[in-house]
Scaffold this motif. Structure first.
Motif, PDB file in Angstrom:
ATOM      1  N   GLU A 126       0.831  -1.203   0.000  1.00 31.68           N
ATOM      2  CA  GLU A 126       0.000   0.000   0.000  1.00 31.68           C
ATOM      3  C   GLU A 126       0.867   1.254   0.000  1.00 31.68           C
ATOM      4  O   GLU A 126       0.573   2.219  -0.710  1.00 31.68           O
ATOM      5  CB  GLU A 126      -0.926   0.003   1.204  1.00 31.68           C
ATOM      6  CG  GLU A 126      -1.837   1.221   1.242  1.00 31.68           C
ATOM      7  CD  GLU A 126      -2.781   1.232   2.421  1.00 31.68           C
ATOM      8  OE1 GLU A 126      -3.916   1.715   2.261  1.00 31.68           O
ATOM      9  OE2 GLU A 126      -2.382   0.761   3.507  1.00 31.68           O
ATOM     10  N   SER A 169      -8.566   1.420   3.950  1.00 32.94           N
ATOM     11  CA  SER A 169      -8.482   1.250   2.496  1.00 32.94           C
ATOM     12  C   SER A 169      -8.779  -0.194   2.092  1.00 32.94           C
ATOM     13  O   SER A 169      -8.951  -1.071   2.939  1.00 32.94           O
ATOM     14  CB  SER A 169      -7.079   1.630   2.011  1.00 32.94           C
ATOM     15  OG  SER A 169      -6.131   0.718   2.547  1.00 32.94           O
ATOM     16  N   PHE A 171      -6.627  -2.114   0.783  1.00 31.56           N
ATOM     17  CA  PHE A 171      -5.485  -2.889   1.250  1.00 31.56           C
ATOM     18  C   PHE A 171      -5.701  -3.335   2.702  1.00 31.56           C
ATOM     19  O   PHE A 171      -5.354  -4.464   3.072  1.00 31.56           O
ATOM     20  CB  PHE A 171      -4.201  -2.056   1.160  1.00 31.56           C
ATOM     21  CG  PHE A 171      -3.631  -1.963  -0.217  1.00 31.56           C
ATOM     22  CD1 PHE A 171      -2.812  -2.963  -0.717  1.00 31.56           C
ATOM     23  CD2 PHE A 171      -3.924  -0.875  -1.030  1.00 31.56           C
ATOM     24  CE1 PHE A 171      -2.279  -2.881  -1.999  1.00 31.56           C
ATOM     25  CE2 PHE A 171      -3.403  -0.782  -2.313  1.00 31.56           C
ATOM     26  CZ  PHE A 171      -2.582  -1.781  -2.806  1.00 31.56           C
TER      27      PHE A 171
END
Length: 221
Positions: A126, A169, A171
């Motif tokens: 990320e 997120s 991720f």
């Protein structure tokens, strides 16, 4: 049984990875794998710093510094990020694993650290996405289209809330999914307890990350 669970395999085939990790009596080459993860974390942090990402506070002082002082500050910032990468790896690998280990009746600590090794790899991936977003689109990490930061900025002007939601997120969702599967498999604990601990640990990290950003400090988590 001496089967080796490879971290890269864990990203591609979690079921196979967790099965091998659970069945093995020991974790082969554990120290070597941890060393490589620490080195990789430092390199990723250094790579991001090389492009000047996160140097906003230093850039504001550029006009008040001589060229030599500015270059010295940049060098110190770069090496500081390398150290931050090492501390980051230690936090993700060992501190988080220690928390998860407290609910384990079966899973060994080293095996839980291996699960966190997958977590660290995803988080470093990320961080690498921040480089093209910053260089080509001038987008800050909390405004990543893969995070909730974009939505947060549309509904509130409160910086801390934006930073907090920006830390959440796709991720992170991938990471939490693998954390759940791995910790559940190794600890054999009830679903609600595993989920509760995972959510608490990650929310704590996200809140700390948002606080560092809010205080205009270099983002660590």
């Amino acid at each position: 049984m001496h089967t080796e669970a490879k971290l890269i395999q864990g990203l591609k085939s979690p079921s196979t990875f967790f099965y091998r990790l659970g069945e093995t009596e020991i974790v082969p080459r554990f120290a070597k794998k941890m060393t490589w993860l620490f080195v990789l974390s430092a390199l990723v942090f250094g790579f991001v710093a090389f492009f000047g990402i996160g140097m906003d506070s230093l850039a504001k002082e550029a006009t008040s510094l001589t060229p030599l002082e500015y270059e010295l500050e940049k060098t110190m910032f770069f090496f500081g990020r390398l150290i931050a990468g090492l501390l980051y790896a230690a936090l993700i690998l060992f501190f988080s694993s220690l928390v998860f280990w407290t609910i384990s009746d079966h899973g060994e600590y080293r095996k839980i650290v291996m699960v966190q090794g997958l977590t660290l790899l995803i988080l470093l991936l990320e961080k690498l996405t921040f480089v093209p977003l910053s260089l080509f689109f001038s987008i800050e990490w909390y405004s990543s289209p893969l995070s909730l930061g974009v939505i947060a900025q549309a509904i509130t002007s409160k910086s801390y809330v934006v930073y907090l939601l920006g830390a959440i997120s796709l991720f992170k969702m991938w990471m939490i999914y693998l954390q759940y599967r791995g910790i559940k498999y190794l600890t054999r604990q009830k679903n609600w307890l595993v989920w509760l601990l995972i959510v608490l640990v990650n929310v704590l990290f996200w809140a700390l990350n948002a606080l560092l950003a809010y205080l205009d400090l270099s983002t660590l988590i």
